[in-house]
Design a protein around this motif. Sequence first.
Motif, short mmCIF file in Angstrom:
data_model
loop_
_atom_site.label_atom_id
_atom_site.label_comp_id
_atom_site.label_asym_id
_atom_site.label_seq_id
_atom_site.Cartn_x
_atom_site.Cartn_y
_atom_site.Cartn_z
N PHE A 120 99.09 -31.76 79.43
CA PHE A 120 98.67 -30.62 78.61
C PHE A 120 99.82 -29.77 78.09
CE2 PHE A 120 94.69 -31.90 80.33
CZ PHE A 120 93.75 -31.51 79.40
N THR A 121 101.06 -30.17 78.38
CA THR A 121 102.22 -29.42 77.89
C THR A 121 102.57 -29.90 76.48
OG1 THR A 121 103.06 -29.08 80.12
CG2 THR A 121 104.64 -28.85 78.31
N PRO A 122 102.61 -28.99 75.51
CA PRO A 122 102.97 -29.38 74.14
C PRO A 122 104.35 -30.03 74.08
CG PRO A 122 102.07 -27.16 74.16
CD PRO A 122 102.29 -27.56 75.60
N ASP A 123 104.48 -31.04 73.25
CA ASP A 123 105.73 -31.76 73.06
C ASP A 123 105.98 -31.86 71.56
OD1 ASP A 123 107.67 -33.79 72.68
OD2 ASP A 123 107.07 -34.81 74.51
N GLU A 124 107.04 -31.21 71.09
CA GLU A 124 107.33 -31.19 69.66
C GLU A 124 107.48 -32.59 69.08
OE1 GLU A 124 110.56 -28.67 68.49
OE2 GLU A 124 109.83 -27.03 69.74
N SER A 125 108.07 -33.51 69.84
CA SER A 125 108.28 -34.86 69.32
C SER A 125 106.97 -35.63 69.15
CB SER A 125 109.25 -35.64 70.22
OG SER A 125 108.69 -35.85 71.50
N LEU A 126 105.90 -35.16 69.81
CA LEU A 126 104.58 -35.78 69.66
C LEU A 126 103.72 -35.05 68.62
CD1 LEU A 126 103.37 -36.32 73.33
CD2 LEU A 126 103.84 -38.09 71.64
N ARG A 127 104.18 -33.89 68.23
CA ARG A 127 103.38 -33.00 67.39
C ARG A 127 102.06 -32.66 68.09
NH1 ARG A 127 104.94 -37.05 64.33
NH2 ARG A 127 102.83 -37.83 64.08
N GLY A 128 102.18 -32.30 69.34
CA GLY A 128 100.99 -31.96 70.13
C GLY A 128 101.24 -32.19 71.60
N ARG A 129 100.17 -32.48 72.31
CA ARG A 129 100.23 -32.71 73.75
C ARG A 129 99.92 -34.18 74.05
NH1 ARG A 129 95.65 -28.48 75.20
NH2 ARG A 129 94.64 -29.90 73.77
N PRO A 130 100.42 -34.69 75.16
CA PRO A 130 100.09 -36.07 75.53
C PRO A 130 98.58 -36.33 75.60
CG PRO A 130 101.97 -35.35 76.81
CD PRO A 130 101.46 -34.14 76.05
N ILE A 131 97.79 -35.38 76.10
CA ILE A 131 96.34 -35.60 76.18
C ILE A 131 95.75 -35.79 74.79
CG2 ILE A 131 95.76 -33.14 76.27
CD1 ILE A 131 93.88 -36.05 78.01
N ASP A 132 96.26 -35.05 73.80
CA ASP A 132 95.76 -35.20 72.44
C ASP A 132 96.09 -36.59 71.89
OD1 ASP A 132 94.85 -32.52 72.45
OD2 ASP A 132 96.86 -31.83 71.89
#
Length: 117
Positions: free
Chosen positions: A86-98
Amino acid sequence: MSNVESLVSDWLPLPDVAELLEVSITKVHGLLDERALVAIRRGERNVRSIPALFIQDGHVVDSLKGTVAVLSDAGYTDEELIVWLFTPDESLRGRPIDALREGRKTEIRRRAQSLAW
């Protein structure tokens, strides 16, 4: 408020999970035992709950079980892996769960596997 509480806004107690999945509470406990789901105790009453985003269209998010296995193998506790998901990750443009909910499991699993090294 713990880090996990600040990251996850919607939680489901296990009886609600059973209702959403249209299964018995025993089956929900089985999903927890087989690590298809993870729950933590939260709130004043210390109720076992899962993040609501673990359920999608009346089913457990398809790629969650394998991702939980990879993170567990990397030594993450249930709370730590929920925080990671649930931690946002800029390189994903979102969170791993998303990303998992969007079907991008390969990318997420690769990132999770790198945590073990």
